[in-house]
Motif scaffolding. Structure first.
Motif, mmCIF file in Angstrom:
data_model
loop_
_atom_site.group_PDB
_atom_site.id
_atom_site.type_symbol
_atom_site.label_atom_id
_atom_site.label_comp_id
_atom_site.label_asym_id
_atom_site.label_seq_id
_atom_site.Cartn_x
_atom_site.Cartn_y
_atom_site.Cartn_z
ATOM 1 N N LYS A 19 0.857 -1.180 0.000
ATOM 2 C CA LYS A 19 0.000 0.000 0.000
ATOM 3 C C LYS A 19 0.898 1.236 0.000
ATOM 4 C CE LYS A 19 -3.967 1.860 2.473
ATOM 5 N NZ LYS A 19 -3.408 3.192 2.596
ATOM 6 N N ALA A 43 -2.331 11.702 6.600
ATOM 7 C CA ALA A 43 -2.043 12.040 5.210
ATOM 8 C C ALA A 43 -0.645 11.590 4.810
ATOM 9 C CB ALA A 43 -2.182 13.536 4.997
ATOM 10 N N GLN A 209 -2.402 14.945 0.888
ATOM 11 C CA GLN A 209 -3.511 14.118 1.350
ATOM 12 C C GLN A 209 -3.358 12.731 0.763
ATOM 13 O OE1 GLN A 209 -7.461 15.098 0.091
ATOM 14 N NE2 GLN A 209 -8.297 14.395 2.024
ATOM 15 N N ASN A 210 -3.633 11.744 1.585
ATOM 16 C CA ASN A 210 -3.480 10.345 1.180
ATOM 17 C C ASN A 210 -2.144 10.102 0.491
ATOM 18 O OD1 ASN A 210 -5.975 9.738 2.210
ATOM 19 N ND2 ASN A 210 -7.018 10.179 0.278
ATOM 20 N N THR A 297 -9.542 19.330 0.639
ATOM 21 C CA THR A 297 -9.404 17.998 1.215
ATOM 22 C C THR A 297 -10.697 17.458 1.798
ATOM 23 O OG1 THR A 297 -8.842 18.856 3.389
ATOM 24 C CG2 THR A 297 -7.025 18.467 1.862
ATOM 25 N N GLU A 300 -12.652 14.179 0.572
ATOM 26 C CA GLU A 300 -12.067 12.835 0.599
ATOM 27 C C GLU A 300 -11.980 12.263 2.009
ATOM 28 O OE1 GLU A 300 -8.718 11.690 -1.915
ATOM 29 O OE2 GLU A 300 -8.850 13.723 -2.709
ATOM 30 N N ILE A 302 -10.204 9.722 4.871
ATOM 31 C CA ILE A 302 -8.910 9.117 5.187
ATOM 32 C C ILE A 302 -8.989 7.648 4.805
ATOM 33 C CG2 ILE A 302 -7.376 8.419 7.052
ATOM 34 C CD1 ILE A 302 -8.268 11.003 8.487
ATOM 35 N N GLY A 303 -8.066 7.238 3.977
ATOM 36 C CA GLY A 303 -8.181 5.840 3.561
ATOM 37 C C GLY A 303 -6.883 5.141 3.468
#
Lengths: 303, 261
Positions: A19, A43, A209-210, A297, A300, A302-303
């Motif tokens: 990931k 992030a 972000q991400n 942001t 979206e 948090i993933g």
């Protein structure tokens, strides 16, 4: 010849169990800036910082500090860096002074005098010979800053430096970072999710972000004057008519909205008045960094 | 570059500025005084000589010594992780290998210091209460002088100390848990004799290659043939291979490790 940036991230990725925590991040920070690194929790701010100081490996890409690779020339690269990663953890059973002595020994050419100088700078003179376990969080933070700047690093990296500081402490830190930046030419890299704080502190900010870089923007110009990103709202009696005169068509709530510079505001005002339109008010539509940040942001997860 | 000696100085500071270290050393010193004193008070018709007292006392105190040295070794790396100070330690212009080496050296130095102190105290007090010229109680093998026999036994125990502390240091680095490192190294220390009882190396040949079998070199003082028919050279080679493997593993893992949270 172009000046080598203090920090250069080249397509940096961090992959943990297939990931991508950090995904192809590229960034350049030139000398003498306070650079903000902004992003919601999770992030990848801390991950990026850990890669910059070599605490975790870089899966892809490279990070250069003063032209030296943190991957292959670690000792040369890191010699330019002072940092606090997350909380400033110290040896609690040692005194503040012993802690500083400990870190001073690990770097070449730090004199007793320099240690005293740094202690005075962070304002710990009275308590420096007490054990760190008796320190408050704010004092530990100061000690953290002290160990980070002992060797006059070219790059100072602070991860969430305002955590746990009271408003006065935050203010002092801000002033101090400005001083370092202006007087000693230190480049400061600060991460935070506190937007209002960053707005006051930084010259430029990068928003991630991400694990992806979303935007880099200039908040202040070279002289430290805020760059106006504001839109100007004209409060007039016939907005549609005024819009036609100026050739714009953005009218909200009976206000004519334009993105113009300070000088242009005066010109536009003069034109409107000449055209016989009554101008009741001219004001900036301030959109704080916070609004912009949430705009960018907010949607979206948090993933 | 700042010099490496300063790194060792730092590690020593972190060991000796802790009250715990001095408590452990005090316990060792007190026991080293008490044991000869107990022998003196219990003094029967068969009075032991100075070297016999030293040997008897240190058979016991060396056990404690190994435990305490393991505690220091186990804490050396693991505590930096649990305190979070590892983050500040590793972002200095020193490679991880050198930082780890400075830690290992400080651990070894502690082992030397505690052993010498223990020996010094025991020897001093044994001299106060006992003399040299007494008949043998059969404790010391007659083929050696009392002094060289005692020192050889201590030397063998010192090898054991180095191995156990290295294991503790390794586990401390691998698992970043000082508790686990202490427990596991003590398990090795206490269970090796049971292992030898259960799996007699005379019966199971492969036992010759297990570290437990070879860790105790004392047998070679009286006999040239060791467990399972191995020789002193063989035992030393087996131990050296284990020792090098432990160190390599420790260094490789420490260099590769991602320091997160």
């Amino acid at each position: 010849m172009q000046e080598e940036p203090v920090v250069r991230l080249e397509n940096v990725s961090k992959i943990i169990s297939s990931k991508a925590i950090i995904d192809n991040l590229s960034l350049e920070i030139s000398q003498g800036q306070v650079f903000g690194f902004l992003g919601p929790n999770g992030a990848g701010k801390t991950t990026t910082i850990r890669m910059m100081v070599g605490l975790i490996s870089i899966s892809k890409g490279d990070i250069l500090i003063c032209g030296k690779s943190i991957k292959n020339q670690f000792e040369e690269a890191i010699a330019n860096v002072g940092a606090i990663v997350e909380n400033p953890e110290m040896y609690k059973y040692l005194t503040g002074y012993q802690n500083l002595q400990h870190f001073a020994r690990m770097m070449p050419g730090i004199t007793k005098q320099r240690i005293q100088e740094v202690i005075a700078l962070v304002g710990l003179d009275n308590r420096i010979h007490d054990k760190v376990k008796t320190y408050s969080l704010g004092m530990r933070q100061r000690l953290g800053v002290a160990q980070a700047i002992l060797h006059n690093p070219k790059l100072l990296i602070l991860d969430e430096p305002t955590n746990g500081l009271d408003p006065q402490g935050i203010r002092e830190l801000r002033d101090y970072l400005r001083h370092l930046c202006r007087v000693e030419g230190t480049t400061v890299f600060v991460s935070s999710h506190l937007l209002s704080e960053m707005e006051l502190m930084c010259d430029r900010v990068a928003i991630i972000q991400n694990g992806r870089l979303i935007d880099v923007r200039q908040l202040k110009n070279e002289d430290g004057v805020a760059v106006s990103a504001a839109e100007i709202a004209f409060d007039v009696d016939h907005p549609q008519q005024a819009a036609a005169i100026l050739g714009v068509d953005r009218v909200e709530n009976n206000l004519l909205i334009m993105r113009v510079s300070r000088e242009e505001v005066a010109d536009i005002n003069a034109r409107l008045v000449q055209a016989g339109i009554r101008v009741y008010g001219i004001r900036e539509v301030t959109r704080s960094l916070e609004d912009q940040f949430l705009e960018m942001t907010g949607s979206e997860q948090i993933g | 570059m700042a010099n490496f000696y300063k790194l060792v100085l730092n590690e020593n500071m972190k060991i000796y500025r802790r009250a715990r270290t001095w408590i452990m050393l005090s316990i060792l010193a007190i026991v080293s005084i008490l044991m000869p004193f107990v022998f003196f008070m219990a003094g029967s018709q068969e009075n032991p000589s100075v070297w016999e007292v030293v040997l008897l006392t240190m058979t016991f105190t060396f056990f404690m010594n190994i435990i305490f040295a393991s505690v220091i070794a186990a804490d050396s790396v693991a505590s930096e992780f649990s305190w979070g100070t590892i983050k500040l330690l590793l972002i200095r212009p020193w490679s991880r290998s050198k930082i780890l080496l400075s830690k290992y050296i400080s651990v070894i130095l502690f082992g030397i210091l505690s052993t010498l102190m223990m020996f010094g105290v025991t020897f001093l007090f044994a001299n106060i209460w006992f003399t040299y010229d007494v008949g043998s109680t059969g404790l010391i093998s007659s083929s050696w002088s009392a002094m060289s026999y005692t020192l050889m036994i201590l030397g063998c125990k010192y090898v054991e100390l180095i191995l156990i502390t290295t294991i503790a240091f390794m586990i401390s680095t691998l698992f970043r848990s000082s508790t686990f490192a202490i427990v596991l190294s003590l398990v090795v220390l206490f269970s090796k004799d049971i292992f030898l009882l259960l799996l007699n190396p005379d019966k199971y040949v492969w036992m010759k290659y297990v570290i437990f079998t070879q860790m105790d070199l004392k047998g070679y003082i009286d006999s040239p043939v060791g467990p399972g028919g191995s020789t002193l050279a063989f035992s030393l080679i087996v131990l050296a291979i284990y020792y090098i493997c432990f160190l390599v593993l420790t260094w490789v893992i420490f260099n590769k490790r991602d320091v997160a949270t």
